[in-house]
Scaffold this active site. Structure first.
Site, PDB file in Angstrom:
ATOM      1  N   GLY A  54     -11.829   3.190   3.534  1.00 34.24           N
ATOM      2  CA  GLY A  54     -10.896   2.314   2.824  1.00 34.24           C
ATOM      3  C   GLY A  54      -9.923   3.086   1.939  1.00 34.24           C
ATOM      4  CG  HIS A  55      -7.203   0.700  -0.362  1.00 32.07           C
ATOM      5  ND1 HIS A  55      -6.291  -0.295  -0.555  1.00 32.07           N
ATOM      6  CD2 HIS A  55      -8.394   0.194  -0.747  1.00 32.07           C
ATOM      7  CE1 HIS A  55      -6.896  -1.349  -1.052  1.00 32.07           C
ATOM      8  NE2 HIS A  55      -8.163  -1.089  -1.182  1.00 32.07           N
ATOM      9  CG  ASN A  56      -6.603   4.328  -3.623  1.00 29.54           C
ATOM     10  OD1 ASN A  56      -6.160   3.224  -3.329  1.00 29.54           O
ATOM     11  ND2 ASN A  56      -5.827   5.333  -3.972  1.00 29.54           N
TER      12      ASN A  56
ATOM     13  CD  GLN B 169      -2.875  -1.306   0.129  1.00 28.30           C
ATOM     14  OE1 GLN B 169      -3.703  -0.407   0.044  1.00 28.30           O
ATOM     15  NE2 GLN B 169      -2.840  -2.314  -0.737  1.00 28.30           N
TER      16      GLN B 169
END
Lengths: 346, 346, 346
Positions: free
Chosen positions: B237-239, B196
């Protein structure tokens, strides 16, 4: 700690079957207990392990005594008796008093002699730490916060400024008490923060699970009654009041200003909307949404239980037609009633 | 801080009724306020406490002035005016600048003179801490992370490597910004971690509640817009991208790569699936599952509200027959249409 | 770390198209990658960015090679290959061994030479820290806890007494392993705490997201199998067993004593009741309530998806009439059958 079965029986007012001199120095499950370990039988699904248990003794209800191959401690409520026995056989280790050299304690903190402040804990000005309290590693205790007698903050607990924790409370790692509640006032397209000026007051004998958060009140305090037990990762909003001896399971969220009664049992992942009142002795099933006040004790639910996904989707798609279906059903009933010369009941 | 009602009126461009010299040095609720405390009336459910209030003054809308027994500050939006008044009357205490001796700050950290690094906080190499920022006890600030001017990390906040926090942000205890997102690639029966490598960027004036987590991007960054307000125990969450001035209530989860618009209001325990787009000005009710993109502003819901459990179970059991019921209903309609010589509408 | 496309191809047994000497020193998305960065194409929704990418190279499946304007690394599973490539190009920075002067480590801790204990971390008596392990700032490691070889506790992780973490595990900030499970026995109107005496055992290669909590067993241990991946803010109750290589998304709660199979995929905000068994290879969709054991592999769901709120409320109101509707439908069917001289199927 070593005791005999007979000593446990005397202490908790139970009868024994078999050798009362059996030494007990640990606990185990019916399935896995070995020499010196006492087990219990409460949940009927574990009954099948009784005959083959190798426990030193078993705590059980009278009806199971005859099937028990080892000495028994006979109890009306074996689970409750087990809880007490385990507390005697495996007590919480005593801790010494004092301040670890790597703790940071403000000069005016009122600190009982036999309280312990662990390494890398920070206690700010004006805080009070009661007799026998334990403040574990990495805790942060804000200005003027109070930790009651015998309370145990296991590790990495945060009490924000002015929070008060009652006697014998247990707060597990990651708990945050007294962070600002979620108060914002709309100002055109943006939001203005509403200062959160109340505190949080925990009664006595409250236990709070890991990473649970309880927000400080906006103006008045958030209040958690005596004997309340909260599981992990619960969110309690500002100005919530939880009545004595209510228990709440993990991942439940309680929105601001709701008042929960006494002795309620709230299951996991429940959502309780804000500004509601919930009566005493209410039971709420898992994942339920409580969007209105509950005036009567009882058991409440709103969660659907799962199905194989393809079948589920077919039914779920129909859900969006439900109102339409209801109307069509009524129309058919009227027509049928007309056909038979009766008046429809719709 | 002591001010007069008249000074508050002048500052916030309001009218007063009654003695403008009334001194105000605190806030209280209509029900509980005492001498020197100013209260407000915004939510109609608290109107009943107005007549008997003992507050020093009340902030209220023009239509309630005549019923107010004490001096009044008349505001078009009493809640917004209260938010501002409370900020003046009960300001966040100023903090000194410097580094506590029990803090650990890498030698190359760029640290503004009037910023504060509290005890047991750790600031790693290459971080930058802006003017007037407050890094409370037990915080961990990773390599190259940036804390904006006037930002406040209350206590035990973690910023992972490279995370950037804008000006005047407030991060409550237990917040984690920039942990690895949930990225795994299947490799036969097991999983391989997907590194990540992005960061998280928080705009200005963002507030983040206790124990909320925002993951770093997988490759590009996770982005939280200016003025966003997140409650406690939210997972981002990511992005994910959250547009300016959107507010999100507690326990909501937003899956990776979803893009939320501006000025949205997302209630508690909402679940937003991944890779979705949500338009500006969308309102989502509590416990709703958002499984598809939302193209139009509006109010959306998917949560059922609870019922007494026995009745609930009867209805829930029928849910699994819903598709079957729909088909049977259509069949009856066809038959009825045939019986009356009409064509069915099914 | 700089490598060439050809070196990556050789290492991961892929073919290349275009200049194998292309230097790669970073990663990027198809849309945003620049010089030196390798991108990947796995999700078809990003296919549209391929033609215009300015990446140095792209990892993709054979069918996309001809459309790729830059050098390509051809992989059967581009996402898996990307995960490995990113691990090589952007490796986790190595850490030194030793104990930071601001860490607190008990004298009898067994500490591998090349393990690292960061500032303000606390390691209590009897703990063992394996070779190459990383214990980040602010972690608390309880008595007798074990951190396996190469494990990484990023920051502010708590391992309670006796918890065992396997080799190469990654625990993100705010994780709490081994807090007391939620065990209370009713005693009249109040509750007695049931001592929580088991531990938690994490297998090898387990990754646990920020602020996730895993409770210690009541008597036996809570067990997390090798290769399990848990996202953020998951709650795992006491005595849960999770089988190898199962993955669980954020905000899911697993109640005590449930046993989850191997290779399951549990989505976000799922609730799993206690004392259940879930077979291997089960997939559970987001927000589902699992209230009964699952004996067969398959895909399961219970969540409704949202609708515009006014329409939603009309349908939701009918839900409470569903059992009544079902009965009325059956009555109509009987009547229709009687009318046509047939026997109803109800």
């Amino acid at each position: 700690m070593g005791v005999t079965l007979g000593e446990l029986a005397a202490r908790f007012d139970c009868e024994t079957r078999g050798d009362a001199a059996t030494p007990i120095d640990g606990v185990g499950t019916l399935r896995n207990a070995g020499p010196g370990q006492i087990a219990f039988l409460a949940n009927p699904r574990y009954r099948r392990y009784l005959e083959s248990t190798r426990a030193a003794a078993v705590i059980l209800a009278p009806e199971h005594v005859d099937a028990c191959p080892v000495p028994a401690l006979i109890a009306a409520d074996p689970y409750l008796t087990y809880a007490r026995v385990a507390g005697v056989v495996c007590p919480v280790p005593a801790h010494e008093g004092g301040v670890h050299p790597a703790a940071v304690v403000a000069s005016d903190v009122e600190l009982a002699d036999d309280a312990w402040i662990g390494p890398c804990a920070v206690v700010e000005a004006g805080a009070r730490i009661g007799a026998g309290a334990f403040v574990g590693p990495g805790c942060s205790i804000g200005r003027g916060a109070v930790v009651g007698e015998g309370a145990r903050l296991v590790a990495r607990v945060s009490l924000c400024d002015g929070v008060r924790v009652g006697a014998r409370c247990i707060l597990h790692p990651g708990v945050v008490i007294g962070a600002d509640g979620f108060g914002v006032a709309r100002d055109g397209q943006a939001w203005v923060k509403v200062p959160q000026l109340g505190a949080v007051v925990l009664g006595d004998d409250v236990e709070i699970g890991a990473n649970t958060t309880i927000d400080r009140g906006a103006i008045d305090d958030t209040i958690i009654g005596n004997g309340v037990k909260l599981d992990n990762q619960i969110q309690v909003g500002h100005n919530v009041v939880i009545g004595e001896h209510t228990v709440v399971a993990g991942c439940t969220g309680i929105s601001g200003s709701s008042v929960i009664g006494r002795r309620c049992m709230i299951a996991g992942q429940v959502g309780i909307a804000g500004h509601l009142e919930i009566a005493d002795d209410v039971v709420v099933m898992g994942q339920t949404l409580v969007a209105a006040s509950v005036r009567e004790p009882g058991v409440y639910s709103s969660a659907l239980t799962m199905d194989e996904a393809r079948r589920w989707r077919r039914n779920a798609a129909r859900f969006r037609q439900l109102d339409d279906m209801a109307k069509r059903l009524k129309r058919l009933e009227k027509q049928a009633a007309a056909d038979t010369g009766e008046k429809g009941d719709g």
